[in-house]
Design an enzyme around this catalytic site. Sequence first.
Site, PDB file in Angstrom:
ATOM      1  N   CYS A  22      -9.826 -12.133  33.744  1.00  0.00           N
ATOM      2  CA  CYS A  22      -9.006 -13.290  34.088  1.00  0.00           C
ATOM      3  C   CYS A  22      -8.585 -13.934  32.776  1.00  0.00           C
ATOM      4  CB  CYS A  22      -9.776 -14.261  34.979  1.00  0.00           C
ATOM      5  SG  CYS A  22     -11.273 -14.914  34.206  1.00  0.00           S
ATOM      6  N   ALA A  23      -8.292 -15.221  32.774  1.00  0.00           N
ATOM      7  CA  ALA A  23      -7.798 -15.877  31.569  1.00  0.00           C
ATOM      8  C   ALA A  23      -8.853 -15.965  30.475  1.00  0.00           C
ATOM      9  CB  ALA A  23      -7.295 -17.279  31.905  1.00  0.00           C
TER      10      ALA A  23
END
Length: 466
Positions: A26-27
Amino acid sequence: MDTKKVASELTRLLGGKDNIISATHCATRLRIVLQDDDQPNKQEIEELDGVKGVFSASGQFQVIFGTGLVNKVYAEFAAETGLGTKDTDGGEKQVDHAEAAKKKMNPLARIARTLSNIFVPIIPAIVASGLLMGLLGMMTAFEWVASDSPWILFLDMFSSAAFIILPILIGFSAAKEFGANPYLGAVLGGIMTHPVLLNPWTLTDAVPESVSFLGMNVELLGYQGTVIPILLVVYIMSKIEKGLRKIIPNAIDLLVVPFVTVILTAFIAMLFIGPLGTWVGNGLTWSLDFIYSTAGIFAGLIFGGLYSTIVITGVHHSFHAIEAALIADLGVNFLLPIWAMANVAQGGAGLAVFFLTKNPKVKEIAIPASFSAFLGITEPIIFGVNLRFMRPFIGAAIGGALGGAYVVFTNVIVNAYGLTGIPMIAIAAPFGTANIINYLIGMLIAAAGAFVATWILGIKEDTTKK
């Protein structure tokens, strides 16, 4: 840093390539599904260059690297492990990471993840509608334009549209999650919000017409702005569609499956599931409203203190569905301000750790992770700092409880979901200046309470670690 070396070392410390089923990112985090969750050496992984914390949640072993760096590490990690080319049996087929992660979860976590996957994609539409409602409210309250101005007309249309067609949005998203045709899910949502049916979103006092069908009295009432009815309907639709595809020949699949799926599910929806779903949804909303009104600040204390613990389990992902139901039925969300206090408190506890710790690596993580919590993203501070020492996590629970009690006592509310921390001011603004001020005071109480509690509790560091 040498990302290739980090990826190689990480692979070894996870138990080797054979222990890795799939991975994604993810980020900020590398998310890995493992064969054996006991093999990873967490302590040594935490000492790797660039690693800001590790934890296991949602059926995945997650390693926090931070924004930007995680992309580079993942690229090297994928090359090192040959991700996506093997399954649990050592075959050569593509592994679906989401499905692999779900298989590792317990039933409750699976339900929470499913609801999250359905409602998270809808967040932008809900937030946009909430902000538009706020703008409309301010224009009306401060009389910026005349009450019959086209501005009022258009903003009313723009702000209410997402809630009127909410079953269509949920129908599309839920069908994708349940493995059915998303466009058929949207069609079912359209049937349940058809103009022939009375729209309760705009005509709350009107009485719907009734028709007699197969000996049953059916009210022509629409489901605009509802949540649970369309979830139940699309789930049943997915079962019908999958069942039909197993028995219908491919040559006539396109003609038969959509037709039979829609007609069967639509009748089931209008005659049984829709009314049942409405009854369940209203019961849930009434129960939460009763607890909120009756328990008062004690509800804020309990929910604000326990929310971060719920985050660890991953069950908090299911709360989006509950919040959406509150907005649809009551027009407000009184739960999100409580969750926001818990998130901000984690940031306050993280700041205390920054001043208490002698470990330079923890200091390096604590400041950015704390500010991330103030913006509503808590995983880095929870798993990278506070849970590491446990006492700061307890301190954050104390701060979250205090802040939660205050926002309940002052009736802080918002008109959307998906934003906490500082960004939540935008969806608290439509309810007036006092609502914003009380929210900001609640944030201050939560952060300061967590900071002081953590400072008093202190932290116990392992001085033998580098």
